[in-house]
Design a protein around this motif. Sequence first.
Motif, mmCIF file in Angstrom:
data_model
loop_
_atom_site.group_PDB
_atom_site.id
_atom_site.type_symbol
_atom_site.label_atom_id
_atom_site.label_comp_id
_atom_site.label_asym_id
_atom_site.label_seq_id
_atom_site.Cartn_x
_atom_site.Cartn_y
_atom_site.Cartn_z
ATOM 1 N N ASP A 93 -9.689 0.120 -27.782
ATOM 2 C CA ASP A 93 -10.821 -0.624 -27.232
ATOM 3 C C ASP A 93 -10.411 -1.938 -26.584
ATOM 4 O O ASP A 93 -11.139 -2.470 -25.760
ATOM 5 C CB ASP A 93 -11.895 -0.859 -28.291
ATOM 6 C CG ASP A 93 -11.406 -1.638 -29.497
ATOM 7 O OD1 ASP A 93 -10.177 -1.724 -29.724
ATOM 8 O OD2 ASP A 93 -12.266 -2.158 -30.234
ATOM 9 N N GLN A 94 -9.231 -2.448 -26.909
ATOM 10 C CA GLN A 94 -8.792 -3.692 -26.273
ATOM 11 C C GLN A 94 -8.460 -3.501 -24.798
ATOM 12 O O GLN A 94 -8.465 -4.461 -24.030
ATOM 13 C CB GLN A 94 -7.612 -4.297 -27.020
ATOM 14 C CG GLN A 94 -6.334 -3.478 -26.982
ATOM 15 C CD GLN A 94 -5.236 -4.102 -27.816
ATOM 16 O OE1 GLN A 94 -4.924 -5.279 -27.657
ATOM 17 N NE2 GLN A 94 -4.661 -3.317 -28.722
ATOM 18 N N LEU A 104 -12.281 4.518 -30.220
ATOM 19 C CA LEU A 104 -11.579 3.430 -29.525
ATOM 20 C C LEU A 104 -11.326 2.248 -30.457
ATOM 21 O O LEU A 104 -10.234 1.679 -30.466
ATOM 22 C CB LEU A 104 -12.348 2.997 -28.280
ATOM 23 C CG LEU A 104 -12.436 4.035 -27.158
ATOM 24 C CD1 LEU A 104 -13.250 3.487 -25.991
ATOM 25 C CD2 LEU A 104 -11.064 4.494 -26.697
ATOM 26 N N ALA A 105 -12.324 1.891 -31.266
ATOM 27 C CA ALA A 105 -12.142 0.782 -32.210
ATOM 28 C C ALA A 105 -11.133 1.140 -33.290
ATOM 29 O O ALA A 105 -10.257 0.329 -33.629
ATOM 30 C CB ALA A 105 -13.487 0.402 -32.837
ATOM 31 N N GLY A 106 -11.242 2.350 -33.820
ATOM 32 C CA GLY A 106 -10.353 2.765 -34.897
ATOM 33 C C GLY A 106 -8.902 2.885 -34.487
ATOM 34 O O GLY A 106 -8.006 2.769 -35.316
ATOM 35 N N THR A 107 -8.669 3.138 -33.206
ATOM 36 C CA THR A 107 -7.296 3.302 -32.710
ATOM 37 C C THR A 107 -6.752 2.051 -32.033
ATOM 38 O O THR A 107 -5.568 2.000 -31.705
ATOM 39 C CB THR A 107 -7.226 4.455 -31.691
ATOM 40 O OG1 THR A 107 -8.089 4.145 -30.590
ATOM 41 C CG2 THR A 107 -7.607 5.782 -32.327
ATOM 42 N N GLY A 108 -7.616 1.078 -31.792
ATOM 43 C CA GLY A 108 -7.187 -0.126 -31.089
ATOM 44 C C GLY A 108 -7.191 0.017 -29.577
ATOM 45 O O GLY A 108 -6.862 -0.933 -28.865
ATOM 46 N N VAL A 125 -1.631 3.745 -21.202
ATOM 47 C CA VAL A 125 -2.771 2.822 -21.122
ATOM 48 C C VAL A 125 -2.271 1.377 -21.126
ATOM 49 O O VAL A 125 -2.729 0.545 -20.337
ATOM 50 C CB VAL A 125 -3.773 3.078 -22.275
ATOM 51 C CG1 VAL A 125 -4.784 1.951 -22.394
ATOM 52 C CG2 VAL A 125 -4.478 4.415 -22.080
ATOM 53 N N GLU A 126 -1.329 1.069 -21.995
ATOM 54 C CA GLU A 126 -0.776 -0.291 -22.058
ATOM 55 C C GLU A 126 -0.114 -0.688 -20.737
ATOM 56 O O GLU A 126 -0.290 -1.817 -20.260
ATOM 57 C CB GLU A 126 0.230 -0.398 -23.202
ATOM 58 C CG GLU A 126 -0.401 -0.315 -24.569
ATOM 59 C CD GLU A 126 0.622 -0.211 -25.702
ATOM 60 O OE1 GLU A 126 1.845 -0.150 -25.440
ATOM 61 O OE2 GLU A 126 0.180 -0.175 -26.871
#
Length: 169
Positions: A130-131, A124-128, A99-100
Amino acid sequence: MSTLAGTAVVFDLDGTLVDSEPNYFEAGRRTLAGHGVTDFTWADHERYVGISTRETLRIWKERYGLEAPLDVLLADKNGRYLELARAATHVYPEMRRFVELLAHDGVPMAVASGSSPEAIEAILAGTGLDQWLTTVVSAEEVAHGKPAPDIFLEAARRLGVAPADCVVL
């Protein structure tokens, strides 16, 4: 520069980007324990993988003699799951890196999942993630869930690309 010019990537969430199954197990185990069933095991849980939460709870009501209404059990299990999803969801390291890399190359990406919008957001928010993964489609937002292609077609629409220009994982 990416060789994926003009291609978008659509990810499934559970079991593809993240290992959410331990959270589903723990949410179910805690829900059942709250109703007096204290011997629920991973092996028991495996019987229900791939079955909707509502159907699983309907079976549990019958199997374990649960007296609480289905909607109460559903709210209980979902609340427990969301709490766990925000705090303890494991991202597959290779998928995070993928993804990165795609984000760095400017490849349009989306998540298309059978999970609820609240669960997707929590994970998504809990794993980061979501960015990078800001375009999200839940099966609750389309007429037909998987295996119908509706969520993937909607993801392509939201990304502004033709479905033929999408790779779905």
